[in-house]
Scaffold this active site. Structure first.
Site, PDB file in Angstrom:
ATOM      1  N   GLU A  25      61.485  16.517  25.218  1.00  0.00           N
ATOM      2  CA  GLU A  25      61.644  16.393  23.997  1.00  0.00           C
ATOM      3  C   GLU A  25      61.064  15.208  23.191  1.00  0.00           C
ATOM      4  O   GLU A  25      60.873  14.254  24.112  1.00  0.00           O
ATOM      5  CB  GLU A  25      63.207  16.707  23.585  1.00  0.00           C
ATOM      6  CG  GLU A  25      64.019  15.606  23.934  1.00  0.00           C
ATOM      7  CD  GLU A  25      65.175  15.499  23.301  1.00  0.00           C
ATOM      8  OE1 GLU A  25      65.325  15.044  22.362  1.00  0.00           O
ATOM      9  OE2 GLU A  25      66.444  16.080  23.977  1.00  0.00           O
ATOM     10  N   LYS A  86      63.157  15.756  12.057  1.00  0.00           N
ATOM     11  CA  LYS A  86      64.168  16.047  13.312  1.00  0.00           C
ATOM     12  C   LYS A  86      64.220  17.635  13.480  1.00  0.00           C
ATOM     13  O   LYS A  86      64.942  18.241  12.515  1.00  0.00           O
ATOM     14  CB  LYS A  86      65.382  15.294  13.283  1.00  0.00           C
ATOM     15  CG  LYS A  86      66.254  15.586  14.727  1.00  0.00           C
ATOM     16  CD  LYS A  86      67.338  14.841  14.703  1.00  0.00           C
ATOM     17  CE  LYS A  86      68.223  15.085  15.891  1.00  0.00           C
ATOM     18  NZ  LYS A  86      69.481  14.567  15.604  1.00  0.00           N
ATOM     19  N   VAL A 106      66.546  19.823  21.346  1.00  0.00           N
ATOM     20  CA  VAL A 106      66.554  20.774  22.452  1.00  0.00           C
ATOM     21  C   VAL A 106      66.161  22.250  22.291  1.00  0.00           C
ATOM     22  O   VAL A 106      65.214  22.554  22.779  1.00  0.00           O
ATOM     23  CB  VAL A 106      67.851  20.712  23.097  1.00  0.00           C
ATOM     24  CG1 VAL A 106      68.131  21.753  23.896  1.00  0.00           C
ATOM     25  CG2 VAL A 106      68.296  19.307  23.762  1.00  0.00           C
ATOM     26  N   ASP A 138      80.774  23.346  12.644  1.00  0.00           N
ATOM     27  CA  ASP A 138      79.416  22.655  13.005  1.00  0.00           C
ATOM     28  C   ASP A 138      79.090  22.863  14.600  1.00  0.00           C
ATOM     29  O   ASP A 138      79.750  22.342  15.450  1.00  0.00           O
ATOM     30  CB  ASP A 138      79.642  20.902  12.826  1.00  0.00           C
ATOM     31  CG  ASP A 138      78.370  20.218  12.952  1.00  0.00           C
ATOM     32  OD1 ASP A 138      77.747  21.005  13.551  1.00  0.00           O
ATOM     33  OD2 ASP A 138      78.561  19.045  12.775  1.00  0.00           O
ATOM     34  N   SER A 140      75.873  23.316  17.415  1.00  0.00           N
ATOM     35  CA  SER A 140      74.351  23.204  17.598  1.00  0.00           C
ATOM     36  C   SER A 140      73.733  24.413  17.925  1.00  0.00           C
ATOM     37  O   SER A 140      74.291  25.154  18.507  1.00  0.00           O
ATOM     38  CB  SER A 140      74.397  22.138  18.636  1.00  0.00           C
ATOM     39  OG  SER A 140      72.845  21.909  19.090  1.00  0.00           O
ATOM     40  N   ALA A 141      72.509  24.595  17.263  1.00  0.00           N
ATOM     41  CA  ALA A 141      71.566  25.719  17.643  1.00  0.00           C
ATOM     42  C   ALA A 141      71.212  25.528  19.007  1.00  0.00           C
ATOM     43  O   ALA A 141      70.669  26.691  19.495  1.00  0.00           O
ATOM     44  CB  ALA A 141      70.361  25.546  16.671  1.00  0.00           C
ATOM     45  N   ASP A 142      71.454  24.370  19.788  1.00  0.00           N
ATOM     46  CA  ASP A 142      70.921  24.277  21.035  1.00  0.00           C
ATOM     47  C   ASP A 142      71.745  25.628  21.960  1.00  0.00           C
ATOM     48  O   ASP A 142      71.010  26.172  22.981  1.00  0.00           O
ATOM     49  CB  ASP A 142      71.391  23.220  21.831  1.00  0.00           C
ATOM     50  CG  ASP A 142      70.688  22.008  21.314  1.00  0.00           C
ATOM     51  OD1 ASP A 142      69.626  22.109  20.369  1.00  0.00           O
ATOM     52  OD2 ASP A 142      70.961  20.711  21.396  1.00  0.00           O
ATOM     53  N   LYS A 159      76.687  16.283  25.358  1.00  0.00           N
ATOM     54  CA  LYS A 159      76.993  14.867  24.722  1.00  0.00           C
ATOM     55  C   LYS A 159      78.433  14.731  24.662  1.00  0.00           C
ATOM     56  O   LYS A 159      79.201  15.616  24.360  1.00  0.00           O
ATOM     57  CB  LYS A 159      76.408  14.519  23.476  1.00  0.00           C
ATOM     58  CG  LYS A 159      74.901  14.443  23.536  1.00  0.00           C
ATOM     59  CD  LYS A 159      74.185  14.255  22.143  1.00  0.00           C
ATOM     60  CE  LYS A 159      72.915  13.977  22.347  1.00  0.00           C
ATOM     61  NZ  LYS A 159      72.216  15.357  22.542  1.00  0.00           N
TER      62      LYS A 159
END
Length: 302
Positions: A25, A86, A106, A138, A140-142, A159
């Site tokens: 990335e 981003k 990611v 909230d 993440s789209a990951d 994380k």
């Protein structure tokens, strides 16, 4: 998609010669650390992939095209560029359509890697479910990308600033294999153990490659998350980090920081609170992940 993708000479030669390639990335360069440390780290990660027998393909958007593999000049330019977008799944197409410059997260890196025929991707840690997500939603789209895009992602877990139990629960619901490499516990980014068991364990790159192939044979969508623990000599114990993460999160809440701004704020505060230890650990784990990803990429080509 070939009309949107530019392969570097090194990546093009590897693809033509059926050599193993590892996607990398670019947000770690543009949003992860200041210049020139970011450029030195990007070079070191690419060198680690090469030393382990694969070709690195750092991915970014430039001039309305997806660049898979960056030249030294492009890498240096990106490391010093300002106002770089981003990019995740929601932003990628818009940035391309507008001819902008963007660094891939990611999720976006997985999309681009898959379109370029690259099956293995090394990163630091994936995004996941943020603390308080039951109110903020909230997430993440990951996590969705792992469920949809057939790329094996090597990370040091999720994380540690995230809600790890909820992150693992969403991954299970989405049918994503979560494979701890060489241990039974799920790692927590800067720490080797999160206190949570990993759903799966594998001890060799060959076993991970076999599982990747089997998912394709079964016609299953999505990829795999390989949770590779940080080297023992570089880790920060979870017991040391936990109160600092709580402190940083409380400060973010007090300032009304939300959305994409949360993660960089928390990472910066932890860098300050640990006097730079989190950055050093981050670099060590990314290098470790790059080496393992190269071994998996080689096993997939065997």
């Amino acid at each position: 998609m070939t009309d949107l993708i530019t392969l570097s000479d090194e990546v093009a030669a590897a693809r033509a010669g059926a050599q193993p390639v590892v996607a990398l990335e670019s947000t770690i360069i543009t949003h992860g650390m200041p210049y020139p440390r970011n450029l030195a780290t990007a070079r070191a990660v690419e060198a680690a992939v090469r030393a382990a027998g694969a070709v690195p393909a750092t991915i970014a958007v430039m001039g309305g095209r997806i660049h898979v593999g960056l030249s030294e000049a492009e890498l240096s330019h990106l490391a010093q560029a300002e106002d770089v977008a981003k990019l995740s799944r929601a932003d990628l197409a818009v940035c391309l359509a507008q001819g902008g410059v963007g660094a891939t997260t990611v999720a976006a890196t997985m999309i681009c890697a898959a379109r370029a025929g690259i099956a293995v991707f090394a990163t630091g840690g994936i995004g996941g479910v943020h603390k308080g997500a039951e109110d903020s939603f909230d997430i993440s789209a990951d996590l969705r990308e792992l469920a949809e895009t057939p790329v094996t992602v090597v990370a040091a877990g999720a994380k540690a600033i995230l809600d790890l139990p909820k992150t693992l629960e969403v991954l299970e619901t989405q049918g994503v294999p979560v494979i701890a490499f060489g241990q039974d516990g799920f790692p927590a980014f800067w720490s080797r153990e999160s206190g949570l068991p990993a759903p799966l364990r594998m001890d060799t790159p060959e076993a991970i490659a076999d599982a990747h192939r089997m998912r394709a044979a079964l016609g299953l969508p999505g990829g795999q998350l390989v949770a590779n623990p940080i080297p023992a000599d570089a880790e920060i114990p979870a017991s040391t980090l936990a109160p600092l993460i709580e402190q940083a999160q409380a400060q973010a809440d007090a300032r009304g920081i939300t959305g994409k701004a949360v993660t960089p704020f928390l990472l910066q505060r932890l860098f300050e609170l640990t006097e730079g230890r989190t950055l050093e650990a981050n670099i060590a784990l990314v290098l470790n992940n790059a080496r393992l990803a190269a071994r998996i990429a080689r096993a997939l080509m065997a």
